[in-house]
Design an enzyme around this catalytic site. Structure first.
Site, PDB file in Angstrom:
ATOM      1  N   ARG A  32     -22.621   9.212   7.564  1.00 38.99           N
ATOM      2  CA  ARG A  32     -24.026   9.596   7.635  1.00 38.99           C
ATOM      3  C   ARG A  32     -24.836   8.455   8.238  1.00 38.99           C
ATOM      4  O   ARG A  32     -24.419   7.296   8.202  1.00 38.99           O
ATOM      5  CB  ARG A  32     -24.554   9.928   6.237  1.00 38.99           C
ATOM      6  CG  ARG A  32     -23.822  11.081   5.549  1.00 38.99           C
ATOM      7  CD  ARG A  32     -24.342  11.272   4.126  1.00 38.99           C
ATOM      8  NE  ARG A  32     -23.706  12.422   3.471  1.00 38.99           N
ATOM      9  CZ  ARG A  32     -22.574  12.356   2.772  1.00 38.99           C
ATOM     10  NH1 ARG A  32     -21.955  11.181   2.629  1.00 38.99           N
ATOM     11  NH2 ARG A  32     -22.058  13.434   2.220  1.00 38.99           N
ATOM     12  N   LYS A  57     -23.223   9.403  -0.719  1.00 42.35           N
ATOM     13  CA  LYS A  57     -23.882  10.511  -1.412  1.00 42.35           C
ATOM     14  C   LYS A  57     -23.179  10.774  -2.737  1.00 42.35           C
ATOM     15  O   LYS A  57     -21.956  10.849  -2.794  1.00 42.35           O
ATOM     16  CB  LYS A  57     -23.853  11.766  -0.526  1.00 42.35           C
ATOM     17  CG  LYS A  57     -24.737  12.892  -1.041  1.00 42.35           C
ATOM     18  CD  LYS A  57     -24.794  14.028  -0.037  1.00 42.35           C
ATOM     19  CE  LYS A  57     -25.726  15.122  -0.516  1.00 42.35           C
ATOM     20  NZ  LYS A  57     -25.822  16.249   0.459  1.00 42.35           N
ATOM     21  N   HIS A 163     -27.272  13.367  12.950  1.00 37.92           N
ATOM     22  CA  HIS A 163     -26.374  14.014  11.983  1.00 37.92           C
ATOM     23  C   HIS A 163     -25.429  15.009  12.656  1.00 37.92           C
ATOM     24  O   HIS A 163     -24.352  15.315  12.123  1.00 37.92           O
ATOM     25  CB  HIS A 163     -27.182  14.716  10.889  1.00 37.92           C
ATOM     26  CG  HIS A 163     -26.406  14.995   9.642  1.00 37.92           C
ATOM     27  ND1 HIS A 163     -25.983  14.004   8.782  1.00 37.92           N
ATOM     28  CD2 HIS A 163     -25.950  16.166   9.120  1.00 37.92           C
ATOM     29  CE1 HIS A 163     -25.307  14.547   7.777  1.00 37.92           C
ATOM     30  NE2 HIS A 163     -25.282  15.864   7.958  1.00 37.92           N
ATOM     31  N   ARG A 166     -21.956  13.729  13.100  1.00 36.42           N
ATOM     32  CA  ARG A 166     -21.085  13.850  11.922  1.00 36.42           C
ATOM     33  C   ARG A 166     -20.436  15.232  11.884  1.00 36.42           C
ATOM     34  O   ARG A 166     -19.243  15.367  11.629  1.00 36.42           O
ATOM     35  CB  ARG A 166     -21.907  13.587  10.666  1.00 36.42           C
ATOM     36  CG  ARG A 166     -21.170  13.807   9.337  1.00 36.42           C
ATOM     37  CD  ARG A 166     -22.068  13.354   8.196  1.00 36.42           C
ATOM     38  NE  ARG A 166     -21.749  13.984   6.922  1.00 36.42           N
ATOM     39  CZ  ARG A 166     -20.865  13.509   6.060  1.00 36.42           C
ATOM     40  NH1 ARG A 166     -20.187  12.419   6.340  1.00 36.42           N
ATOM     41  NH2 ARG A 166     -20.658  14.126   4.907  1.00 36.42           N
ATOM     42  N   HIS A 189     -17.139  14.702   0.959  1.00 34.72           N
ATOM     43  CA  HIS A 189     -17.570  15.920   0.276  1.00 34.72           C
ATOM     44  C   HIS A 189     -16.932  15.991  -1.102  1.00 34.72           C
ATOM     45  O   HIS A 189     -15.729  15.749  -1.246  1.00 34.72           O
ATOM     46  CB  HIS A 189     -17.161  17.163   1.081  1.00 34.72           C
ATOM     47  CG  HIS A 189     -17.946  17.339   2.337  1.00 34.72           C
ATOM     48  ND1 HIS A 189     -17.493  18.099   3.397  1.00 34.72           N
ATOM     49  CD2 HIS A 189     -19.167  16.865   2.715  1.00 34.72           C
ATOM     50  CE1 HIS A 189     -18.389  18.075   4.361  1.00 34.72           C
ATOM     51  NE2 HIS A 189     -19.409  17.335   3.978  1.00 34.72           N
ATOM     52  N   TYR A 198     -16.925  24.114   8.153  1.00 43.41           N
ATOM     53  CA  TYR A 198     -16.580  23.781   9.531  1.00 43.41           C
ATOM     54  C   TYR A 198     -15.477  24.673  10.080  1.00 43.41           C
ATOM     55  O   TYR A 198     -15.340  24.806  11.292  1.00 43.41           O
ATOM     56  CB  TYR A 198     -16.179  22.308   9.633  1.00 43.41           C
ATOM     57  CG  TYR A 198     -17.308  21.368   9.305  1.00 43.41           C
ATOM     58  CD1 TYR A 198     -18.380  21.197  10.174  1.00 43.41           C
ATOM     59  CD2 TYR A 198     -17.319  20.659   8.108  1.00 43.41           C
ATOM     60  CE1 TYR A 198     -19.425  20.342   9.871  1.00 43.41           C
ATOM     61  CE2 TYR A 198     -18.364  19.796   7.799  1.00 43.41           C
ATOM     62  CZ  TYR A 198     -19.412  19.646   8.677  1.00 43.41           C
ATOM     63  OH  TYR A 198     -20.446  18.812   8.379  1.00 43.41           O
TER      64      TYR A 198
END
Length: 216
Positions: A32, A57, A163, A166, A189, A198
């Site tokens: 990120r 995150k 972004h 990414r 994630h 994706y």
């Protein structure tokens, strides 16, 4: 929304210098923008070609890929950053903000080279919370503006932002057959279901179908 590999190449080819290096690292590692800005010198493992993301995150640590083609440019960049840090020390500054309570546990760590930001700001500034004069990390807005200009210069009409690189990393990895669990780890994630988004994107990218119009 993602960029094809050809579009990424066109965009990155229009940004040079430190900002170009940062954009290449974001695409090549899938990190990120905030994670790129907060990278410390110690977070780049050149021997194992890994980027260590600290407190990403969800306040989680992870490792992702360090592109081999960026090793030499990053090493050269860090030489310049070290010279800047040495000048800050000579000027009576050189301390960097440390995460959590590390400044209490290791009171001298803030001046150490390994804790400095990989991509520091051009100028020192006053920390409004402590009043200390420090060199913060680079401004995210500079990177966003460079990306927007590169997308425009490349003639790409997609609304691509930093972004987007990414997202494009994730789809490129999946198109190359990388296991989705591995991609999940690189992206950080917490659930593979997030990464599976994706797979819907790439269904149209890896199709071998030909439009019937092209058969006429």
């Amino acid at each position: 929304m993602v960029l094809s590999e050809g579009e990424v190449k066109r965009v990155l080819g229009r940004v040079d210098g430190t900002l170009g290096l940062m954009l290449r690292l974001i695409y090549g590692s899938g990190i990120r923008i905030s994670e790129c800005l907060c990278l410390r010198v110690k977070d780049l493992d050149f021997d194992n070609k890994l980027v260590m993301v600290r407190g990403g995150k969800g306040d989680k640590d992870r490792s992702t890929l360090l592109p081999g083609c960026l090793v030499d440019p990053l090493l050269a960049h860090l030489e310049n950053v070290k010279a800047l840090h040495n000048q800050d020390l000579a000027d009576g500054h050189g301390a960097v903000e440390l995460p959590c309570a590390l400044s209490v546990k290791y009171p001298k760590a803030a001046w150490e080279w390994c804790w400095q930001y990989c991509f520091p700001a051009e100028y020192r500034s006053v920390d409004p919370r402590s009043g200390a004069v420090r060199r913060h990390h680079a401004d995210a807005q500079l990177l966003q503006r460079a990306m927007r200009q590169a997308v425009f210069d490349a003639g790409i009409t997609k609304p691509a932002h930093v972004h987007t690189l990414r997202h494009s990393f994730a789809t490129a990895m999946l198109l190359r057959g990388v296991n989705i669990r591995e991609v999940q780890q690189y992206l950080g994630h917490s659930s593979v279901e997030t990464t599976m988004i994706y797979t819907h994107v790439i269904r149209g990218l890896d199709s071998t179908a030909v439009s019937p119009l092209d058969q006429l």
